[in-house]
Design an enzyme around this catalytic site. Sequence first.
Site, PDB file in Angstrom:
ATOM      1  CB  CYS A 251      -9.982   5.176  -0.353  1.00  0.00           C
ATOM      2  SG  CYS A 251      -8.442   5.726   0.436  1.00  0.00           S
ATOM      3  CB  THR A 252      -6.849   1.074   2.004  1.00  0.00           C
ATOM      4  OG1 THR A 252      -5.958   2.173   1.749  1.00  0.00           O
ATOM      5  CG2 THR A 252      -6.762   0.088   0.875  1.00  0.00           C
ATOM      6  CG  HIS A 253      -6.222   5.886   4.401  1.00  0.00           C
ATOM      7  ND1 HIS A 253      -5.514   5.220   3.428  1.00  0.00           N
ATOM      8  CD2 HIS A 253      -5.296   6.482   5.205  1.00  0.00           C
ATOM      9  CE1 HIS A 253      -4.224   5.416   3.630  1.00  0.00           C
ATOM     10  NE2 HIS A 253      -4.068   6.175   4.689  1.00  0.00           N
TER      11      HIS A 253
ATOM     12  CD  GLU B 265      -1.472   8.034   6.370  1.00  0.00           C
ATOM     13  OE1 GLU B 265      -0.468   8.216   7.062  1.00  0.00           O
ATOM     14  OE2 GLU B 265      -1.753   6.936   5.847  1.00  0.00           O
TER      15      GLU B 265
ATOM     16  CB  CYS C  40      -2.981   0.823  -2.680  1.00  0.00           C
ATOM     17  SG  CYS C  40      -2.990   2.587  -3.055  1.00  0.00           S
TER      18      CYS C  40
ATOM     19  CG  ASP D  51      -1.875   1.207   1.186  1.00  0.00           C
ATOM     20  OD1 ASP D  51      -2.510   1.435   0.143  1.00  0.00           O
ATOM     21  OD2 ASP D  51      -1.976   1.938   2.193  1.00  0.00           O
ATOM     22  CB  SER D  52       0.219   4.734  -0.959  1.00  0.00           C
ATOM     23  OG  SER D  52      -1.015   4.800  -0.272  1.00  0.00           O
TER      24      SER D  52
END
Length: 273
Positions: A192-194, A158, A73, A10-11
């Site tokens: 989106c993974t977040h 984040e 991602c 992932d990023s």
Amino acid sequence: MTYAPIGVFDSGLGGLTVLRSIRSTLPIIDYLYLGDNARAPYGTRSFETIFQYTWEAVKWLFDQGCPLVILACNTASAKALRNIQQKMLPKYYPDRKVLGVLRPTTEIIGKMSSNQKIGILATPGTVKSESYPIEISHFYPEIQVFQQACPMWVPLVENGELSGPGTEYFVENSLDALFQQCADIDTLLLACTHYPLLMPVIKQKLSGNIQIIEQGPLVANALKNYLERHQNLEETISKNSQLTCFTTESPESFSEKANLFWGSPLPCEQIHL
Ligand code: DGL
């Protein structure tokens, strides 16, 4: 025969939400997680940059022996996966595999909507790629897809801003923009993974009859099926229930922030791509 873990890329940290589901479905497999935190977020970067960064990460995971890499991602899956699968693997790594998160989602999402109106929330990069509408139309030509980029959501997560008035403002803003495109969307995909970390705020801002889909369980299920269909590959994967994490940024910061995504701090080593 040599045995090696599955690589998960992932990023940054968001891919841990996908890995969590994968690991609860396939617990004995070994995983090697790589987060390119030094260069995250990817969501606002160009097609060329995302491809270059993703390919560097995939090559690094191959160098560790991984026979299979999952791009956990959406941005990398939308912008780099096709090139990697069609151009790079046949030329440089014909015996390795790379899978993404788009296909496991798009092949099933059409069955989840009753009125055939689906909303996609994603990074600007994923939205701009048009990958979701294109892939969904292959499987479900009758489905209408509405997309909304949420550029503030990844930075909020984040930074650990999962609730409070600031977060609510930005979540509401993006949801309003999506529902202005179509008021009766009945299925919402967090592409989106977040975004699963913002679920409580998203739910609070939506009416109860809209279903919200997270990708982790869909990706985990698809991977399980894939390994059942590819026994030769499955047999080369090491199985000691181990997880090893790597980051391109500070391991201390990764470990600490991993708490949000994993529920406990994760030990991590730094690498350079
Ligand atoms: N993990 C990325 C995704 O699923 C979002 C984070 C980023 O923009 O780098 O799209």
